[in-house]
Design a protein around this motif. Structure first.
Motif, short mmCIF file in Angstrom:
data_model
loop_
_atom_site.label_atom_id
_atom_site.label_comp_id
_atom_site.label_asym_id
_atom_site.label_seq_id
_atom_site.Cartn_x
_atom_site.Cartn_y
_atom_site.Cartn_z
N ARG A 22 -2.97 -46.26 17.75
CA ARG A 22 -4.72 -45.11 17.28
C ARG A 22 -4.18 -46.43 16.09
O ARG A 22 -3.61 -46.11 15.17
CB ARG A 22 -4.01 -43.66 17.47
N THR A 23 -6.04 -45.87 15.58
CA THR A 23 -6.25 -46.53 14.20
C THR A 23 -6.02 -45.67 13.07
O THR A 23 -6.28 -44.42 13.40
CB THR A 23 -7.55 -47.40 14.08
N ILE A 24 -5.63 -45.42 11.90
CA ILE A 24 -6.01 -44.34 11.19
C ILE A 24 -7.25 -44.36 10.25
O ILE A 24 -8.15 -45.42 9.37
CB ILE A 24 -4.57 -44.96 10.15
N SER A 25 -7.86 -43.44 10.68
CA SER A 25 -9.43 -43.63 9.97
C SER A 25 -9.22 -43.30 7.97
O SER A 25 -10.47 -43.21 7.75
CB SER A 25 -10.30 -43.20 10.96
N GLU A 41 -10.10 -34.69 10.59
CA GLU A 41 -10.39 -35.05 11.45
C GLU A 41 -10.13 -36.53 12.21
O GLU A 41 -8.77 -36.51 12.26
CB GLU A 41 -11.69 -35.79 10.23
N GLU A 42 -10.36 -36.06 13.67
CA GLU A 42 -9.79 -37.04 14.68
C GLU A 42 -9.54 -38.41 13.72
O GLU A 42 -10.54 -38.72 13.50
CB GLU A 42 -11.03 -36.38 15.98
N GLY A 43 -8.46 -38.88 14.15
CA GLY A 43 -7.93 -39.96 14.04
C GLY A 43 -7.78 -40.20 12.67
O GLY A 43 -6.80 -41.49 11.73
N GLN A 44 -7.81 -39.06 11.76
CA GLN A 44 -6.51 -39.10 10.30
C GLN A 44 -5.30 -39.02 10.04
O GLN A 44 -4.96 -38.53 11.50
CB GLN A 44 -7.48 -38.23 9.41
#
Length: 109
Positions: A22-25, A41-44
């Motif tokens: 998964r990419t960290i945002s 938040e999603e992806g954090q």
């Protein structure tokens, strides 16, 4: 940057492995679970020192890329089991939350 790349680049221990591709945002730093529930938040990457089972519940609701326990903190066995069952990645580091956030910022540029 993916969870795996961030972990490898910074010597983080992957304790439970969900989807490390998964990419960290971005990141959220916080230990108050009720606040994290409304702010992660999603992806954090969620950076915290909390290691109890409730972090798995919050992560199941908010879907961060991973939970990163800072300052040498460790999760209890129940938390690790629940996170594993739910596909939640938990990472360990001895660095402070500030240091970890700075590393993420620098490496994401």
């Amino acid at each position: 940057m993916t969870v795996q790349e961030f972990a490898t680049n910074n010597g983080l221990e992957i304790v439970t492995q969900g989807d490390v591709s998964r990419t960290i945002s971005g990141c959220y730093i916080g230990d108050l679970l009720s606040l994290a529930m409304s702010r992660v938040e999603e992806g954090q990457l969620w950076i915290t020192i909390q290691g109890n089972v409730n972090i798995a519940a919050v992560a199941a609701l908010t879907e961060p890329a991973a939970i990163l326990l800072a300052e040498g903190r460790r999760a209890d066995e129940e938390t690790l089991l629940r996170a594993s069952q739910q596909g939640i990645t938990i990472l360990y580091s001895d660095k402070t939350a500030y240091e970890l956030a700075c590393l993420l910022y620098e490496q994401s540029r």
